[in-house]
Design an enzyme around this catalytic site. Sequence first.
Site, PDB file in Angstrom:
ATOM      1  N   SER A   1       0.901  -1.043  -0.038  1.00 13.64           N
ATOM      2  CA  SER A   1       0.018   0.029  -0.186  1.00 13.64           C
ATOM      3  C   SER A   1       0.921   1.161   0.040  1.00 13.64           C
ATOM      4  CB  SER A   1      -0.910  -0.018   1.261  1.00 13.64           C
ATOM      5  OG  SER A   1      -0.055  -0.273   2.465  1.00 13.64           O
TER       6      SER A   1
ATOM      7  N   ASP B   1      -3.746   7.917   7.990  1.00 18.60           N
ATOM      8  CA  ASP B   1      -5.011   7.369   8.432  1.00 18.60           C
ATOM      9  C   ASP B   1      -4.644   6.199   9.571  1.00 18.60           C
ATOM     10  OD1 ASP B   1      -3.569   5.192   7.088  1.00 18.60           O
ATOM     11  OD2 ASP B   1      -5.259   4.886   5.460  1.00 18.60           O
TER      12      ASP B   1
ATOM     13  N   HIS C   1      -1.066   4.665   7.171  1.00 16.59           N
ATOM     14  CA  HIS C   1      -0.204   5.288   5.859  1.00 16.59           C
ATOM     15  C   HIS C   1       0.163   6.509   6.137  1.00 16.59           C
ATOM     16  CE1 HIS C   1      -3.080   2.016   4.389  1.00 16.59           C
ATOM     17  NE2 HIS C   1      -1.896   1.296   3.980  1.00 16.59           N
TER      18      HIS C   1
END
Length: 366
Positions: free
Chosen positions: A36, A338, A341
């Site tokens: 991610s 968040d 990340h």
Amino acid sequence: MKTMNILVFFLFCCLSSKSALSSPSHYNAIFNFGDSHSDTGNFLLTGALAYPFIKNFPYGETFFHHATGRCSDGRLIVDFIAESFGLPYLPPYLAVAKGPPVHTGVNFAVAGATAINSSFFSSQNIVLWTNDSLNVQLGWFKSLKLSLCTTKQECDEYFKKSLFLVGEIGENDYNFPFLFGRTTTQLRPLVPQIVGAIIRAVRILIEEGAVNLVVPGQLPTGCISAYLTSFQSANESAYDPKTGCLKAYNALFEYHNNYLEQELQRLREEYPHARIMYADYYGASISIYRTPKLYGFYGGALRACCGGGGPYNFNSSSYCGQAGSTVCKDPSAFVDWDGIHSTESAYHYIAKGLIDGGFISPPLLS
Ligand SMILES: *[C@@H]1O[C@H](CO)[C@@H](O)[C@H](O)[C@H]1NC(C)=O
Ligand SMILES: *[C@@H]1O[C@H](CO)[C@@H](O)[C@H](O)[C@H]1NC(C)=O
Ligand SMILES: *[C@@H]1O[C@H](CO)[C@@H](O)[C@H](O)[C@H]1NC(C)=O
Ligand SMILES: *[C@@H]1O[C@H](CO)[C@@H](O)[C@H](O)[C@H]1NC(C)=O
């Protein structure tokens, strides 16, 4: 003695300029593998069932002004690197696999992906977000390659001017076992296997013709608000007094990085024609965690910009983008986007460390 110094200088000067010559002055394409931290849309294209929040606002609010599948408010490290070479942002492989060939680079990263094959985790009843582990991403690369070049000579010429980013990958090989109750002591013996999967991928890419490869280490994940919330401790000695991060977790990621660096050194000896660069994401980030305000992160480094409350603004019943969560006014003042990340501005800082050469060795370009 003086002659000796001159001799040493001469050797040093000429050895380093020799290796500098083997790096191009520009790259024509970038191929990225990872999770991610660098996915530009693959996970979303697979449905993102395990983490659907990324398809909604406020993901993407800062730069793209809509959700792109990036797990951030804006650009990622790979986007800043592409910009710095005047290349377009890398399209996710799953968006271009069936279309006309893209010659400027493609992104194979998938949010949630592991370095080790996903079957290893399912055999231990650890449930992943995705089965598109590094090995699957390599398979995608091999099928894409057929559309990019035909003869070995043509492929070699093309890949000589390409940059391969192998990671960051491996964080999920720790994240998911932690989520399923494993401890740092239990995971330490897994480090050689996780690093081994990364090294195996680098070796396969070199055999396929890659010459310029960047292999990043782990971030100080013991600093992210999901960890600080889930693994909080009443014992003050669990925290690094300089950063407020969780010591035992960061020690594991540092061990991973040291192990990776050692293995990369062995690969450099095995493939002297390849330019294998280690990117120190940990070193670049930890300086921010020590003195966030010095780098303009006035919101502090440990509290997430977007989340559902709690001491670090991370709440697993109300993730960023879910009902009950709120988003900060100025994400550029935050490191943590968040809870898991980074914000665009934190990624930008790390990217600058790669482009300027402060946190990469050897440098990206001569
Ligand atoms: C992962 O799985 C592939 C087959 O899908 C296999 O070829 C490979 O050896 C496996 N890698 C590891 C490290 O187990
Ligand atoms: C991954 O593979 C396992 C085993 O085949 C399967 O049970 C699981 O649903 C798959 N996970 C995802 C996210 O596709
Ligand atoms: C806190 O942790 C330290 C080191 O991990 C340990 O030596 C100490 O006994 C712990 N203190 C308490 C009150 O649990
Ligand atoms: C976490 O989210 C749930 C659901 O929105 C909410 O009821 C709870 O109060 C939140 N916890 C904190 C610490 O804010």
